[in-house]
Design an enzyme around this catalytic site. Structure first.
Site, PDB file in Angstrom:
ATOM      1  N   ASP A  67       0.822  -1.205   0.000  1.00  0.00           N
ATOM      2  CA  ASP A  67       0.000   0.000   0.000  1.00  0.00           C
ATOM      3  C   ASP A  67       0.861   1.262   0.000  1.00  0.00           C
ATOM      4  O   ASP A  67       2.077   1.196   0.172  1.00  0.00           O
ATOM      5  CB  ASP A  67      -0.963  -0.006   1.205  1.00  0.00           C
ATOM      6  N   ASP A 136      -8.079  -2.468  13.952  1.00  0.00           N
ATOM      7  CA  ASP A 136      -9.453  -2.706  13.500  1.00  0.00           C
ATOM      8  C   ASP A 136      -9.572  -3.928  12.591  1.00  0.00           C
ATOM      9  O   ASP A 136     -10.603  -4.124  11.948  1.00  0.00           O
ATOM     10  CB  ASP A 136     -10.003  -1.458  12.794  1.00  0.00           C
ATOM     11  N   HIS A 138      -7.634  -4.552   9.922  1.00  0.00           N
ATOM     12  CA  HIS A 138      -7.290  -4.356   8.505  1.00  0.00           C
ATOM     13  C   HIS A 138      -6.040  -5.135   8.123  1.00  0.00           C
ATOM     14  O   HIS A 138      -5.173  -5.397   8.956  1.00  0.00           O
ATOM     15  CB  HIS A 138      -7.169  -2.869   8.142  1.00  0.00           C
ATOM     16  N   GLU A 143      -9.737  -1.377   5.193  1.00  0.00           N
ATOM     17  CA  GLU A 143     -10.427  -1.098   6.450  1.00  0.00           C
ATOM     18  C   GLU A 143     -11.718  -1.920   6.544  1.00  0.00           C
ATOM     19  O   GLU A 143     -12.169  -2.485   5.534  1.00  0.00           O
ATOM     20  CB  GLU A 143     -10.737   0.399   6.527  1.00  0.00           C
TER      21      GLU A 143
HETATM   22  C1  F6R Z   1       1.356  -1.663   6.140  1.00  0.00           C
HETATM   23  C2  F6R Z   1       0.046  -2.276   6.206  1.00  0.00           C
HETATM   24  C3  F6R Z   1      -0.768  -2.281   7.456  1.00  0.00           C
HETATM   25  C4  F6R Z   1       0.022  -2.625   8.702  1.00  0.00           C
HETATM   26  C5  F6R Z   1      -0.873  -2.580   9.937  1.00  0.00           C
HETATM   27  C6  F6R Z   1      -0.101  -2.887  11.198  1.00  0.00           C
HETATM   28  O1  F6R Z   1       1.902  -1.797   4.835  1.00  0.00           O
HETATM   29  O2  F6R Z   1      -0.368  -2.765   5.225  1.00  0.00           O
HETATM   30  O3  F6R Z   1      -1.815  -3.222   7.310  1.00  0.00           O
HETATM   31  O4  F6R Z   1       0.595  -3.895   8.559  1.00  0.00           O
HETATM   32  O5  F6R Z   1      -1.432  -1.310  10.034  1.00  0.00           O
HETATM   33  O6  F6R Z   1       0.859  -1.901  11.388  1.00  0.00           O
HETATM   34  P1  F6R Z   1       2.000  -2.096  12.491  1.00  0.00           P
HETATM   35  O7  F6R Z   1       2.804  -3.259  12.060  1.00  0.00           O
HETATM   36  O8  F6R Z   1       2.799  -0.817  12.418  1.00  0.00           O
HETATM   37  O9  F6R Z   1       1.309  -2.306  13.782  1.00  0.00           O
END
Ligand code: F6R
Length: 261
Positions: A67, A136, A138, A143
């Site tokens: 992303d 959440d 994701h 989301e």
């Molecule tokens: C990042 C991504 C997100 C993160 C998620 C957890 O490329 O796709 O889904 O993996 O927000 O983030 P952290 O690892 O920082 O807790």
């Protein structure tokens, strides 16, 4: 879905790096799907160490990011392109241009999403996809409410995700872009092997929902239950709300040595 529990983040990183290394060492080379954020950092650091100490080479490896923020140029300090370059790709021997990501500053974002899907397909698809999970539920930036069949597209971040990610920006959640380009849940689901990493108590609730709850667009990570090859790497805090934790421990302890994740 294989659930593996570890006492320390270092053990999680070692097993995650083992999975990536096995793919990268295949004669045909590998296509990796790379997540940003904190969860995969230990894996990247272990892979960088193996590159330096053991000669693990990424010269035949290609990579696709999950992303990117809309409106952030690739050289913006908080862009995911910059993150992955500084935390992993730029520290090993990927060939120039071997790591691709959605371009959040493309003039035509819809066309950029189509280009990205086509680029993944032209590379033969993703072999190993690393994933973190949001509070959440994701994955990528899909989301709650995201279609489980979705492809790369523009999404709006929730206020919670923007607050969680404010730590990567200089000041407040107001600096975190509202829009992102993200591989869809359907895009992610086409990868050959999904490796979800979660560390710490804050991930215990979304992990319990994703692994043991119903499959629902309200918890996009629950789509992993439909995939034939998923490895979930957890520390004890992230695993603490799993109802079947004793069963997962027993299964892990009884794994035959030849059975690798
Ligand atoms: C990042 C991504 C997100 C993160 C998620 C957890 O490329 O796709 O889904 O993996 O927000 O983030 P952290 O690892 O920082 O807790």
């Amino acid at each position: 879905m294989e659930i593996l529990l570890f006492d320390s983040p270092d053990d999680v990183a070692r097993v995650g790096a083992d999975i990536v290394e096995r793919a990268v060492r295949r004669p045909a080379g590998a296509v990796l799907g790379l997540a940003t954020g904190t969860s995969p950092l230990g894996i990247y650091r272990e892979l960088i160490r193996r590159h330096r100490d053991d000669g693990l080479s990424f010269a035949s490896t290609r990579a696709f990011l999950l992303d990117e923020y809309v409106g952030l140029a690739r050289d913006h300090p908080a862009s995911y392109a910059r993150f992955i370059e500084s935390e992993f790709v730029g520290q090993v021997d990927f060939a120039p241009g071997a790591a691709d990501g959605p371009n959040g500053t493309a003039a035509d974002l819809v066309a950029e999403c189509e280009r990205y899907e086509a680029a993944i397909a032209a590379a033969g698809g993703i072999d190993v996809q690393l994933l973190g999970i949001g509070a959440d539920g994701h994955i990528g930036f899909n989301e709650p409410g995201s279609s489980l069949g979705s492809r790369t597209r523009i999404k709006t971040l929730t206020a919670k995700t923007r607050a969680d990610n404010a730590r990567f920006f200089s000041s407040s959640p107001d600096d975190v872009p509202r829009h992102v380009l993200t591989q869809g849940v359907g895009t992610i689901s086409r990868a050959g092997h999904l490796v979800l990493v979660a560390l710490g108590k804050a991930k215990a609730a979304p992990i319990a929902l994703a692994v043991e709850g119903p499959v629902t667009a309200m918890v996009p990570a629950s789509a992993l239950q439909l995939h034939p090859h998923v490895t979930v790497l957890l520390d004890t805090a992230a695993a603490s709300r799993l109802r079947l934790i004793d069963y997962y421990r027993e299964t892990q302890a009884g794994k035959p040595p030849w059975q690798v994740p």
